[in-house]
Design a protein around this motif. Structure first.
Motif, PDB file in Angstrom:
ATOM      1  N   LEU A 116      39.903  41.105   1.337  1.00 56.69           N
ATOM      2  CA  LEU A 116      39.878  41.692   0.008  1.00 56.69           C
ATOM      3  C   LEU A 116      41.169  42.457  -0.223  1.00 56.69           C
ATOM      4  CD1 LEU A 116      36.828  42.406   1.485  1.00 56.69           C
ATOM      5  CD2 LEU A 116      36.325  42.545  -0.922  1.00 56.69           C
ATOM      6  N   TYR A 117      41.800  42.175  -1.355  1.00 57.42           N
ATOM      7  CA  TYR A 117      43.042  42.867  -1.710  1.00 57.42           C
ATOM      8  C   TYR A 117      42.721  43.917  -2.768  1.00 57.42           C
ATOM      9  CZ  TYR A 117      47.550  43.779  -3.892  1.00 57.42           C
ATOM     10  OH  TYR A 117      48.659  44.401  -4.416  1.00 57.42           O
ATOM     11  N   THR A 118      43.129  45.160  -2.556  1.00 55.62           N
ATOM     12  CA  THR A 118      42.840  46.231  -3.507  1.00 55.62           C
ATOM     13  C   THR A 118      44.089  47.051  -3.782  1.00 55.62           C
ATOM     14  OG1 THR A 118      42.128  47.675  -1.694  1.00 55.62           O
ATOM     15  CG2 THR A 118      40.419  46.441  -2.839  1.00 55.62           C
ATOM     16  N   GLU A 119      44.149  47.542  -5.008  1.00 55.09           N
ATOM     17  CA  GLU A 119      45.212  48.463  -5.424  1.00 55.09           C
ATOM     18  C   GLU A 119      44.586  49.724  -5.992  1.00 55.09           C
ATOM     19  OE1 GLU A 119      47.327  46.265  -8.334  1.00 55.09           O
ATOM     20  OE2 GLU A 119      48.359  44.987  -6.905  1.00 55.09           O
ATOM     21  N   ALA A 120      43.413  50.097  -5.476  1.00 55.99           N
ATOM     22  CA  ALA A 120      42.626  51.175  -6.063  1.00 55.99           C
ATOM     23  C   ALA A 120      43.125  52.542  -5.638  1.00 55.99           C
ATOM     24  CB  ALA A 120      41.161  51.021  -5.647  1.00 55.99           C
ATOM     25  N   PRO A 121      42.754  53.582  -6.395  1.00 53.05           N
ATOM     26  CA  PRO A 121      43.026  54.944  -5.925  1.00 53.05           C
ATOM     27  C   PRO A 121      42.306  55.180  -4.601  1.00 53.05           C
ATOM     28  CG  PRO A 121      42.370  54.942  -8.238  1.00 53.05           C
ATOM     29  CD  PRO A 121      42.143  53.560  -7.725  1.00 53.05           C
ATOM     30  N   ARG A 122      42.676  56.213  -3.910  1.00 54.54           N
ATOM     31  CA  ARG A 122      42.124  56.463  -2.584  1.00 54.54           C
ATOM     32  C   ARG A 122      40.601  56.628  -2.625  1.00 54.54           C
ATOM     33  NH1 ARG A 122      45.926  57.253   1.196  1.00 54.54           N
ATOM     34  NH2 ARG A 122      48.030  57.773   0.525  1.00 54.54           N
ATOM     35  N   GLU A 123      40.069  57.230  -3.732  1.00 56.82           N
ATOM     36  CA  GLU A 123      38.625  57.423  -3.778  1.00 56.82           C
ATOM     37  C   GLU A 123      37.883  56.119  -4.058  1.00 56.82           C
ATOM     38  OE1 GLU A 123      40.828  58.835  -5.740  1.00 56.82           O
ATOM     39  OE2 GLU A 123      40.214  58.883  -7.846  1.00 56.82           O
ATOM     40  N   GLY A 124      38.611  55.005  -4.260  1.00 54.46           N
ATOM     41  CA  GLY A 124      37.958  53.737  -4.530  1.00 54.46           C
ATOM     42  C   GLY A 124      37.812  52.855  -3.305  1.00 54.46           C
ATOM     43  N   LYS A 125      37.847  53.417  -2.131  1.00 57.12           N
ATOM     44  CA  LYS A 125      37.757  52.617  -0.911  1.00 57.12           C
ATOM     45  C   LYS A 125      36.375  51.983  -0.767  1.00 57.12           C
ATOM     46  CE  LYS A 125      41.209  54.904   2.005  1.00 57.12           C
ATOM     47  NZ  LYS A 125      41.454  55.609   3.277  1.00 57.12           N
ATOM     48  N   TRP A 126      36.321  50.918   0.009  1.00 61.17           N
ATOM     49  CA  TRP A 126      35.056  50.262   0.299  1.00 61.17           C
ATOM     50  C   TRP A 126      34.200  51.160   1.188  1.00 61.17           C
ATOM     51  CZ3 TRP A 126      33.441  45.754  -1.859  1.00 61.17           C
ATOM     52  CH2 TRP A 126      34.409  45.014  -2.550  1.00 61.17           C
ATOM     53  N   VAL A 127      32.913  51.202   0.864  1.00 66.53           N
ATOM     54  CA  VAL A 127      31.953  51.993   1.629  1.00 66.53           C
ATOM     55  C   VAL A 127      30.986  51.039   2.321  1.00 66.53           C
ATOM     56  CG1 VAL A 127      30.149  53.764   1.505  1.00 66.53           C
ATOM     57  CG2 VAL A 127      32.136  53.882  -0.023  1.00 66.53           C
ATOM     58  N   ARG A 128      30.659  51.313   3.582  1.00 71.16           N
ATOM     59  CA  ARG A 128      29.749  50.449   4.348  1.00 71.16           C
ATOM     60  C   ARG A 128      28.393  51.127   4.491  1.00 71.16           C
ATOM     61  NH1 ARG A 128      28.183  49.730   9.826  1.00 71.16           N
ATOM     62  NH2 ARG A 128      27.819  47.529  10.359  1.00 71.16           N
ATOM     63  N   TYR A 129      27.331  50.359   4.167  1.00 68.58           N
ATOM     64  CA  TYR A 129      25.960  50.827   4.417  1.00 68.58           C
ATOM     65  C   TYR A 129      25.347  49.881   5.450  1.00 68.58           C
ATOM     66  CZ  TYR A 129      21.249  52.578   3.782  1.00 68.58           C
ATOM     67  OH  TYR A 129      20.013  53.144   4.003  1.00 68.58           O
ATOM     68  N   ALA A 130      24.997  50.419   6.613  1.00 72.67           N
ATOM     69  CA  ALA A 130      24.499  49.592   7.709  1.00 72.67           C
ATOM     70  C   ALA A 130      23.123  49.037   7.392  1.00 72.67           C
ATOM     71  CB  ALA A 130      24.455  50.409   8.998  1.00 72.67           C
ATOM     72  N   THR A 131      22.936  47.743   7.673  1.00 68.75           N
ATOM     73  CA  THR A 131      21.618  47.131   7.518  1.00 68.75           C
ATOM     74  C   THR A 131      20.763  47.463   8.739  1.00 68.75           C
ATOM     75  OG1 THR A 131      22.519  45.095   8.448  1.00 68.75           O
ATOM     76  CG2 THR A 131      22.430  45.253   6.056  1.00 68.75           C
ATOM     77  N   GLY A 132      19.480  47.182   8.649  1.00 68.79           N
ATOM     78  CA  GLY A 132      18.548  47.497   9.729  1.00 68.79           C
ATOM     79  C   GLY A 132      17.216  47.953   9.191  1.00 68.79           C
ATOM     80  N   ALA A 133      17.246  48.653   8.041  1.00 67.77           N
ATOM     81  CA  ALA A 133      16.002  49.092   7.422  1.00 67.77           C
ATOM     82  C   ALA A 133      15.276  47.903   6.802  1.00 67.77           C
ATOM     83  CB  ALA A 133      16.301  50.145   6.357  1.00 67.77           C
ATOM     84  N   LYS A 134      13.968  48.017   6.658  1.00 71.78           N
ATOM     85  CA  LYS A 134      13.180  46.925   6.090  1.00 71.78           C
ATOM     86  C   LYS A 134      13.475  46.728   4.605  1.00 71.78           C
ATOM     87  CE  LYS A 134       9.297  47.135   9.333  1.00 71.78           C
ATOM     88  NZ  LYS A 134       7.831  47.309   9.474  1.00 71.78           N
ATOM     89  N   ARG A 135      13.864  47.816   3.927  1.00 76.67           N
ATOM     90  CA  ARG A 135      14.146  47.724   2.490  1.00 76.67           C
ATOM     91  C   ARG A 135      15.306  48.657   2.161  1.00 76.67           C
ATOM     92  NH1 ARG A 135      11.530  46.379  -2.427  1.00 76.67           N
ATOM     93  NH2 ARG A 135      11.933  47.827  -4.142  1.00 76.67           N
ATOM     94  N   ILE A 136      16.326  48.124   1.501  1.00 76.65           N
ATOM     95  CA  ILE A 136      17.498  48.891   1.093  1.00 76.65           C
ATOM     96  C   ILE A 136      17.575  48.826  -0.428  1.00 76.65           C
ATOM     97  CG2 ILE A 136      20.006  49.085   1.241  1.00 76.65           C
ATOM     98  CD1 ILE A 136      19.809  47.587   3.938  1.00 76.65           C
ATOM     99  N   THR A 137      17.495  49.964  -1.070  1.00 74.98           N
ATOM    100  CA  THR A 137      17.459  49.984  -2.533  1.00 74.98           C
ATOM    101  C   THR A 137      18.851  50.229  -3.107  1.00 74.98           C
ATOM    102  OG1 THR A 137      16.907  52.347  -2.542  1.00 74.98           O
ATOM    103  CG2 THR A 137      15.082  50.786  -2.600  1.00 74.98           C
ATOM    104  N   ILE A 138      19.090  49.652  -4.289  1.00 78.71           N
ATOM    105  CA  ILE A 138      20.374  49.743  -4.982  1.00 78.71           C
ATOM    106  C   ILE A 138      20.107  50.141  -6.427  1.00 78.71           C
ATOM    107  CG2 ILE A 138      22.477  48.498  -5.628  1.00 78.71           C
ATOM    108  CD1 ILE A 138      21.725  46.430  -3.448  1.00 78.71           C
TER     109      ILE A 138
END
Length: 767
Positions: A116-138
């Motif tokens: 992935l190529y990004t030119e975003a401000p520093r606060e726009g970084k990719w965030v990782r949410y680890a899987t493992g839970a039975k249900r992950i809500t968005i």
């Protein structure tokens, strides 16, 4: 101050491991990517990546990439779509948010690697949410596992549900839907490694070990190719239009009258899909995914899309209730309204009635209405029309600022050239809907060999085909490779019942604040009843002729009042209706809201007219259904007003202006008079036409309640031996009266349906 930018490559391998690289830290203008650390600057230790897979080159316009004949090739997902490349001498240009994907066998399958190529401000970084839970809500709510900030995202938008070793993505009844790999999600879908999920302006990437997500701070890029549109008669109004609009650009479409400026804008906005060609919205086919993507598109037509009899804040409130998800709290709505008012610099005027705003303020108010839904792509049709030079320059400055500071891509149609320097790009349109040039003002002057932008109009008028041909020769070729077709999505349904409630409240408030009309609405029935009392015979309800004449006049008065109530109510707000209909408004909800309020107004008018009529003229001694005639007289007058109101809605839905609607009113009234069966004896075709008039059934109902057949004729007083001929139309029976009432109610319902069907053509207004 603009946030600091940073170019980055984010690499996610088949195991879900993430490597984030700053391109500045690499320290090279050209660098290689692959599996072998000895020959590559960016290393991905994966079996699907070749030893030296591809090469990159830094550019002022983005990041250039070329595949070096790799084993599995590269899928490029950018503004031009999704293309497969294996070896090419030509670079492709990656913009902020574009992706490169490597998969076994070129298509499908798991074990993929994503860049992935990004030119975003520093606060726009990719965030990782680890899987493992039975249900992950968005969703938008802070109680979700993954929180997305856009107001168009539902409080609980979607969820990842564990199913064995995999996860299924399901739509939790969201208001605006979501896409998986550029296709609209219907229900539930098992996710594969590196599937890309798009929820409005947010992108999520599913991997075996976690979900990576990023709230976009950028506008939308448009990739337009070979748009053509032909109208009846074979006239072509859009000819091979091709252009590219980058994210966060402020773009003006200019050209002479009839050059196809608005046609082009309607075509690239997706609101006119009856044309040929391709429009890609951040690389996603716009037509196929319009039901989801349209929630990221704002559209301000040339006419103001605001109601003058509301304060600015109340106008925004009702629009927010219609556009924002139904689970949005009052606090969220108020916060969004405050933000939008600040964006258009109208915070100090929020409690001012819109009719008291200046022309420029009204235009900014229309823009505020569209900003409520936080669109990333914004279209405006002639926003500077009718504004003085100073106001025009200020509005252009506001739009330019919105594009840069609020992450919007703004496209506008304009005739003026004095403030075009504020635009990042100008599209010059020639006769026949030809794109003669697309670029900066300085580039346009160089292309047309002139120092004056006004001279370009004359040059285009003389040789539109030649200029379009020259510009087409300068256009970059589409990236090579194979693209994928996407399924057509089903429309996301909005709640018509909820819309009905909001629209009814808004319409009632609009009428409440229109004091001159409100006064006229309720003075009319009183004045008419008093006038009837002045001309009525002293022996009404005793003598047949006098009673029939006054009842006919009462019926005609009810028809006039009903027509006056509604004949301009739809056509005068047609611009607002068109925009709301384009944004998922249910036409039946709109029409039903009109009926609900008008029926209540009609009931009050009928009560007032019947009451005053009873005082100055009198009432039948007894009724058919009741012990006295007043309730039956009231119901008949009410149904007459309601049926006439519904007929007025049909006229108002058909006519596109109040003047045209009022021209129809005398003709409609004449038909009611001629075919009522009172003035003339009707036979043949006349009797059949009479069955379709409100006056026939209204007079019959009034005559039945008054029992006209039992009244004495004047001739009988002079010649007592003459018998009164019985008339079936005035039969004094419960069945006859209820049948007439049912017919009047049925007429109102039929007119409501007809008006709703006629309104389906509102989307074609201005085309």
């Amino acid at each position: 101050m603009e946030a600091q930018k940073e170019r980055r490559l984010t690499v996610i391998d088949e195991a879900g491991r993430v490597l984030e690289l700053s391109l500045a830290a690499i320290g090279k203008e050209r660098f290689f990517w692959g599996r072998d650390a000895a020959v590559c600057d960016v290393v991905t230790a994966s079996s699907v990546v070749s030893r030296r897979h591809g090469k990159f080159k830094l550019s002022s316009g983005g990041l250039l990439y070329a595949d070096l004949g790799s084993t599995n090739g590269t899928w490029a997902e950018n503004a031009s779509g999704r293309h497969f490349i294996r070896k090419s001498e030509a670079y492709i240009c990656l913009k902020d948010g574009d992706m490169l994907r490597v998969q076994p066998e070129g298509k499908g399958g798991g074990g993929s690697v994503l860049l992935l190529y990004t030119e975003a401000p520093r606060e726009g970084k990719w965030v990782r949410y680890a899987t493992g839970a039975k249900r992950i809500t968005i969703g938008r709510g802070t109680d979700n596992d993954i929180v997305l900030r856009h107001m168009g995202v539902s409080r609980l938008h979607a969820a990842l549900v564990q199913q064995g070793d995999a996860y299924a993505l399901e739509d939790c009844g969201s208001a605006n839907g979501l896409l998986v790999n550029e296709s609209t999600l219907h229900g539930k879908r098992i996710l594969k490694d590196k599937d890309v999920i798009r929820i409005l302006n947010s992108t999520l990437i599913y991997t075996k070990g976690g979900v990576y997500y990023r709230n976009s701070l950028q506008g939308v890029s448009l990739h337009v190719r070979n748009l053509n549109k032909t109208v009846s008669g074979g006239r072509q109004i859009l000819t091979d239009a091709s252009l590219t609009i980058e994210s966060n650009e402020f773009v003006a479409i200019v050209g002479g009258s009839g050059a196809g400026k608005s046609t082009l804008m309607n075509a690239i906005s997706g609101f006119d899909q009856k044309r040929e060609g391709t429009v890609l919205f951040n690389g996603i086919p716009l037509d196929e995914n319009f039901s989801v993507l349209k929630h990221l598109i704002g559209y301000v037509p040339q006419e103001d899309i605001i109601y003058e009899n509301l304060t600015l804040r109340r106008m925004l409130f009702y629009t927010a209730k219609l556009k924002m998800p139904k689970d949005a709290s009052e606090e969220e709505i108020n916060r969004r309204m405050d933000d939008v008012l600040a964006m258009v610099e109208l915070s100090e005027r929020q409690d001012t009635y819109i009719r008291k705003l200046s022309g420029g303020q009204k235009k900014r108010a229309s823009i505020a209405v569209e900003l409520l839904a936080d669109p990333s792509l914004f279209f405006l049709d002639e926003p500077t029309s009718g504004l003085d030079p100073g106001t025009e320059k200020k509005l252009m400055g506001t739009l330019s600022r919105l594009a840069k500071s609020q992450g919007k891509t703004i496209v506008m149609v304009t005739h003026t050239t004095q403030s075009l320097a504020l635009c990042d790009k100008v599209i010059f349109m020639g006769e026949g809907g030809r794109v003669c040039f697309c670029g900066t003002c300085d580039e346009a002057k160089q292309f047309f060999d002139t120092d004056n932008l006004v001279d370009i109009y004359n040059k285009m008028a003389e040789q539109p085909e030649e200029w379009a041909r020259q510009f087409a020769g300068c256009m970059p070729l589409a990236p090579p490779g194979e693209s994928e077709a996407k399924e057509a999505p089903r429309k996301k349904k909005a709640s018509g019942i909820r819309q009905f409630g909001i629209l009814s409240m808004r319409y009632a408030e609009l009428i409440k604040h229109d004091l001159p009309k409100l006064l006229l609405l309720f003075l009319q029935p009183v004045a008419i009843a008093l006038l009837l009392g002045m001309v009525a015979d002293a022996r009404v309800f005793e003598i047949y002729e006098s009673t029939k004449s006054i009842l006919f006049a009462l019926s005609c008065a009810g028809i006039w009042i009903g027509l006056f109530d509604s004949i301009q109510e739809i056509c005068k707000e047609r611009a607002v209706l068109k925009r709301e209909y384009m944004g998922n408004l249910k036409l039946w909800s709109y029409m039903l809201s009109k009926f609900a309020v008008q029926i209540l107004i009609g009931a009050l008018q009928a009560a007032m007219m019947t009451g005053v009529f009873a005082l100055v003229v009198g009432l039948p001694e007894r009724g058919i259904l009741f012990a006295f005639g007043a309730p039956e007289l009231f119901v008949t007058v009410w149904l007459t007003i309601t049926a006439a109101m519904a007929l007025g809605c049909v006229i108002s839905a058909y006519a596109k202006s109040g003047d045209k609607a009022m021209v129809c009113a005398p003709f409609v009234l004449i038909i009611q008079l001629l075919f009522s069966g009172i003035l003339f004896e009707l036979k043949g075709a006349g009797s059949k036409i009479a069955c379709a008039t409100i006056s026939k059934w209204s007079v019959e109902s009034l005559g039945s309640t008054s029992d006209l057949n039992s009244l004495t004729m004047k001739m009988q007083e002079e010649l007592p031996g003459i018998e009164h001929a019985f008339q079936e139309i005035f039969e004094c029976s419960k069945e006859h009266l209820l049948t007439n009432w049912a017919i009047l109610a049925g007429m109102a319902a039929a007119c409501g349906i007809a008006a709703t069907l006629l309104l389906r053509g509102v989307a074609k207004d201005g085309r």
